[in-house]
Design a protein around this motif. Structure first.
Motif, PDB file in Angstrom:
ATOM      1  N   LEU A 163       0.857  -1.182   0.000  1.00 58.66           N
ATOM      2  CA  LEU A 163       0.000   0.000   0.000  1.00 58.66           C
ATOM      3  C   LEU A 163       0.890   1.228   0.000  1.00 58.66           C
ATOM      4  O   LEU A 163       1.752   1.374   0.857  1.00 58.66           O
ATOM      5  CB  LEU A 163      -0.914   0.042   1.228  1.00 58.66           C
ATOM      6  N   MET A 164       0.666   2.104  -0.969  1.00 62.28           N
ATOM      7  CA  MET A 164       1.364   3.385  -0.998  1.00 62.28           C
ATOM      8  C   MET A 164       0.329   4.490  -0.862  1.00 62.28           C
ATOM      9  O   MET A 164      -0.729   4.446  -1.499  1.00 62.28           O
ATOM     10  CB  MET A 164       2.146   3.557  -2.296  1.00 62.28           C
ATOM     11  N   ARG A 194      -3.526  -1.156  -8.768  1.00 65.97           N
ATOM     12  CA  ARG A 194      -4.518  -0.118  -9.046  1.00 65.97           C
ATOM     13  C   ARG A 194      -4.232   1.061  -8.119  1.00 65.97           C
ATOM     14  O   ARG A 194      -3.711   0.899  -7.024  1.00 65.97           O
ATOM     15  CB  ARG A 194      -5.956  -0.600  -8.786  1.00 65.97           C
ATOM     16  N   TYR A 195      -4.627   2.251  -8.567  1.00 62.73           N
ATOM     17  CA  TYR A 195      -4.524   3.421  -7.697  1.00 62.73           C
ATOM     18  C   TYR A 195      -5.740   4.304  -7.911  1.00 62.73           C
ATOM     19  O   TYR A 195      -6.412   4.244  -8.944  1.00 62.73           O
ATOM     20  CB  TYR A 195      -3.233   4.200  -7.951  1.00 62.73           C
ATOM     21  N   THR A 196      -6.038   5.134  -6.917  1.00 61.71           N
ATOM     22  CA  THR A 196      -7.167   6.052  -7.000  1.00 61.71           C
ATOM     23  C   THR A 196      -6.977   7.165  -5.987  1.00 61.71           C
ATOM     24  O   THR A 196      -5.961   7.230  -5.287  1.00 61.71           O
ATOM     25  CB  THR A 196      -8.492   5.304  -6.743  1.00 61.71           C
ATOM     26  N   LEU A 197      -7.959   8.036  -5.897  1.00 64.30           N
ATOM     27  CA  LEU A 197      -7.988   9.073  -4.871  1.00 64.30           C
ATOM     28  C   LEU A 197      -9.122   8.762  -3.896  1.00 64.30           C
ATOM     29  O   LEU A 197     -10.238   8.443  -4.317  1.00 64.30           O
ATOM     30  CB  LEU A 197      -8.209  10.455  -5.493  1.00 64.30           C
ATOM     31  N   LEU A 198      -8.835   8.834  -2.617  1.00 67.39           N
ATOM     32  CA  LEU A 198      -9.835   8.602  -1.581  1.00 67.39           C
ATOM     33  C   LEU A 198      -9.855   9.798  -0.633  1.00 67.39           C
ATOM     34  O   LEU A 198      -8.807  10.361  -0.314  1.00 67.39           O
ATOM     35  CB  LEU A 198      -9.521   7.336  -0.787  1.00 67.39           C
ATOM     36  N   ASN A 199     -11.046  10.170  -0.190  1.00 68.96           N
ATOM     37  CA  ASN A 199     -11.162  11.242   0.793  1.00 68.96           C
ATOM     38  C   ASN A 199     -11.622  10.637   2.115  1.00 68.96           C
ATOM     39  O   ASN A 199     -12.624   9.917   2.170  1.00 68.96           O
ATOM     40  CB  ASN A 199     -12.145  12.316   0.336  1.00 68.96           C
ATOM     41  N   SER A 200     -10.901  10.946   3.167  1.00 68.43           N
ATOM     42  CA  SER A 200     -11.149  10.311   4.463  1.00 68.43           C
ATOM     43  C   SER A 200     -12.547  10.578   5.002  1.00 68.43           C
ATOM     44  O   SER A 200     -13.090   9.769   5.759  1.00 68.43           O
ATOM     45  CB  SER A 200     -10.102  10.779   5.482  1.00 68.43           C
ATOM     46  N   VAL A 201     -13.167  11.693   4.613  1.00 66.09           N
ATOM     47  CA  VAL A 201     -14.478  12.042   5.153  1.00 66.09           C
ATOM     48  C   VAL A 201     -15.537  11.008   4.774  1.00 66.09           C
ATOM     49  O   VAL A 201     -16.522  10.826   5.499  1.00 66.09           O
ATOM     50  CB  VAL A 201     -14.899  13.453   4.670  1.00 66.09           C
ATOM     51  N   MET A 212      -3.891  10.041  -2.437  1.00 62.06           N
ATOM     52  CA  MET A 212      -3.752   8.974  -3.416  1.00 62.06           C
ATOM     53  C   MET A 212      -3.421   7.678  -2.691  1.00 62.06           C
ATOM     54  O   MET A 212      -2.581   7.649  -1.793  1.00 62.06           O
ATOM     55  CB  MET A 212      -2.621   9.301  -4.396  1.00 62.06           C
ATOM     56  N   PHE A 213      -4.099   6.596  -3.072  1.00 60.08           N
ATOM     57  CA  PHE A 213      -3.801   5.276  -2.532  1.00 60.08           C
ATOM     58  C   PHE A 213      -3.532   4.324  -3.688  1.00 60.08           C
ATOM     59  O   PHE A 213      -4.298   4.261  -4.651  1.00 60.08           O
ATOM     60  CB  PHE A 213      -4.963   4.749  -1.687  1.00 60.08           C
ATOM     61  N   LEU A 214      -2.427   3.605  -3.580  1.00 56.92           N
ATOM     62  CA  LEU A 214      -2.042   2.608  -4.575  1.00 56.92           C
ATOM     63  C   LEU A 214      -1.963   1.259  -3.873  1.00 56.92           C
ATOM     64  O   LEU A 214      -1.283   1.119  -2.858  1.00 56.92           O
ATOM     65  CB  LEU A 214      -0.698   2.977  -5.197  1.00 56.92           C
ATOM     66  N   ILE A 215      -2.685   0.286  -4.402  1.00 57.13           N
ATOM     67  CA  ILE A 215      -2.650  -1.075  -3.869  1.00 57.13           C
ATOM     68  C   ILE A 215      -2.025  -1.989  -4.904  1.00 57.13           C
ATOM     69  O   ILE A 215      -2.393  -1.944  -6.082  1.00 57.13           O
ATOM     70  CB  ILE A 215      -4.061  -1.580  -3.526  1.00 57.13           C
ATOM     71  N   ALA A 216      -1.089  -2.803  -4.476  1.00 54.27           N
ATOM     72  CA  ALA A 216      -0.496  -3.829  -5.339  1.00 54.27           C
ATOM     73  C   ALA A 216      -0.547  -5.155  -4.590  1.00 54.27           C
ATOM     74  O   ALA A 216      -0.200  -5.215  -3.409  1.00 54.27           O
ATOM     75  CB  ALA A 216       0.940  -3.471  -5.700  1.00 54.27           C
ATOM     76  N   VAL A 217      -0.980  -6.204  -5.286  1.00 56.69           N
ATOM     77  CA  VAL A 217      -1.066  -7.538  -4.696  1.00 56.69           C
ATOM     78  C   VAL A 217      -0.465  -8.529  -5.683  1.00 56.69           C
ATOM     79  O   VAL A 217      -0.595  -8.364  -6.903  1.00 56.69           O
ATOM     80  CB  VAL A 217      -2.532  -7.920  -4.381  1.00 56.69           C
TER      81      VAL A 217
END
Length: 512
Positions: A163-164, A194-201, A212-217
């Protein structure tokens, strides 16, 4: 790329680690650029187990150890608690220092973290690929060394998942989409990304914080990578959507050149989601602070050596406040030691007059009006004209009106709204707290350390080491714990699915 330095994930490594997880063992997490531990907190809550961290800041490194390694023998605890320079310590040496024995590539299941965004300037595909060919390339380019070191750790430790996290600007940093370019490298290493933008709210955090969050598996485990569905909803203020669009300018989304790695940010459904957690939801149960208005607060460093007892019974709390007091492993039913604020005597009267949502231009107007009232009263008291050139006039002006140009620093100050989530907390909290002035005019102050932690969804039992300013900085740099937990839960589902990709494909072929 040369095979001499670049090695892909092997089925043997993937299968051994995956088998261990499927047998019921918690996935082992290494947190790089860990700070005080927002990602570690979220991942542990989702079923992972933090086994170590790398953090350069002394106070943040000790905070991480205090919260996640307190059960270790003293010598090992101190090994975890000492600050570490990722540019000077190799993965194998790190594991040895932390008392983790065995083959290096078998000890870490997940790597999380976010290299500081300053490291992304002019990195580009060529530089990212260079780390695969030359692991010591980071020494030659200080602009990108931290980022390249993160990839070096991945290459050496062979985690099943990564996770980045970083600021949205990494999608358009110097004309480069760093997330996309990173996905290219990780794909070549054997990961699905995959990567995307997430808002904590949108995930129950009382703060509008876009990242930005990037997940690699490992490709052998994951067919598809999804991001968590929002649980909360709010109509975002003007400006947030514009900022998102600027960040997404380098994302290829047209019909003929789609970015294979980008996932559109999940959209919150107002009809299914809970209302966003507000500032009052997050802070309303905490004890009021008024000693500064009574002249009982002194200038100087604030230590966390006095417990401020809770004043509201648990049964009277809203769901968010209850969670902050009862987070598993970080329960707190006594009170808080870090409910401390800055000494800002010039500004208390201004804070009291500000309206919800007011920023520095409005604050400056309030200050000028306050000065006019005070100078008028002083003229009546002394019987003197006290013009602009008099010492009394200038001294009173300096003691009442902040010195910043109201046309150049519109966002320097901001009074929170009680009925809305807070705006983004920054590391600048370590220097001042004007960006988050408490919504309660009767308290007329900036937020306390614990209130800042609450706005980041850090539970009350989470310990911040050091004094007030370092603690504020740790919070401002952190990843909101509830957002980290939401993302971690998605990764946990992927890692604990007993059907590997080959098995699923065989099932699909058999069913045709």
């Amino acid at each position: 790329m040369t095979q001499r330095h670049f090695t892909k994930l092997t089925p043997a490594v993937v299968n051994a680690k995956h088998k261990r997880i499927l047998e019921g063992h918690a996935p082992r997490t290494l947190d790089l650029f860990a700070g005080c531990g927002g990602l570690s907190l979220g991942f542990d809550a989702a079923g992972f187990r933090t086994i170590g961290a790398v953090e350069f800041d002394t106070d943040a490194a000790r905070s991480h150890a205090v919260n996640f390694m307190s059960d270790q023998p003293h010598e090992l605890f101190e090994a975890h608690a000492v600050a570490k320079d990722i540019t000077k310590i190799e993965p194998a040496d790190l594991l040895k220092k932390l008392g983790i024995a065995g083959k290096v590539e078998q000890q870490v299941d997940v790597i999380v973290g976010g290299p500081p965004c300053q490291a992304f300037a002019r990195v580009g595909r060529a530089k990212l690929r260079e780390v695969a060919d030359h692991p010591e390339a980071f020494l030659k380019d200080p602009r990108g060394n931290l980022y390249l070191r993160y990839l070096h750790y991945v290459n050496e430790l062979k985690p099943l998942a990564i996770l980045m996290e970083n600021v949205p600007d990494v999608l358009n940093y110097g004309g480069h989409n760093v997330a996309e370019e990173t996905c290219e490298i990780l794909t070549a290493m054997g990961y699905r990304c995959r990567y995307t933008l997430l808002n904590s709210v949108f995930y129950g955090v009382p703060q509008m914080r876009e990242r930005m969050f990037l997940i690699a598996v490992a490709a052998e485990i994951a067919d598809e990578i999804d991001f968590p569905e929002p649980t909360h909803w709010i109509e975002m203020p003007k400006g947030y959507e514009g900022t998102r669009q600027v960040a997404l300018q380098t994302v290829k989304q047209d019909l003929f050149e789609a970015d294979p790695f980008f996932a559109n940010p999940p959209v919150a459904d107002k009809t299914k989601c809970k209302p966003a957690v507000t500032a009052e939801d997050a802070l309303g149960d905490l004890p009021k602070i008024t000693l500064h208005l009574e002249g009982k607060l002194k200038k100087g460093a604030r230590r966390f050596d006095t417990v401020t007892p809770y004043v509201r019974d648990v049964d009277a709390l809203n769901d968010y406040a209850k969670l902050m007091r009862s987070w598993p492993g970080f329960e707190n039913d006594e009170g808080i030691k870090d409910h401390v604020i800055r000494w800002l005597p010039r500004d208390y009267a201004i804070f009291a007059r500000m309206n919800p949502g007011d920023q520095y231009p409005e604050a400056h107007k309030h200050a000028v009006a306050l000065f006019e009232e005070r100078i008028t009263a002083l003229r009546k008291k002394t019987g003197k004209p006290l013009g602009p050139k008099s010492k009394e006039f200038q001294d009173l002006w300096d003691a009442t009106v902040p010195p910043y140009d109201a046309t150049k620093f519109p966002n320097k100050w901001r009074k929170m709204e009680s009925f809305a989530p807070a705006r983004t907390l920054m590391a600048h909290l370590g220097k001042d707290g004007y960006s988050h002035i408490h919504y309660d005019s009767a308290q007329a102050r900036t937020v306390s350390v614990r209130e800042a932690a609450r706005l980041m969804s850090f539970p009350d039992g989470f310990v911040l080491t050091g004094s007030m300013n370092p603690a504020f900085k740790q919070i401002g740099n952190a990843v909101p714990a509830l957002l980290a937990k939401a993302v971690a839960t998605q990764i946990y589902k992927l890692l604990t699915d007993e059907r590997t990709v080959p098995q699923r494909r065989a099932e699909e072929a058999h069913s045709v």
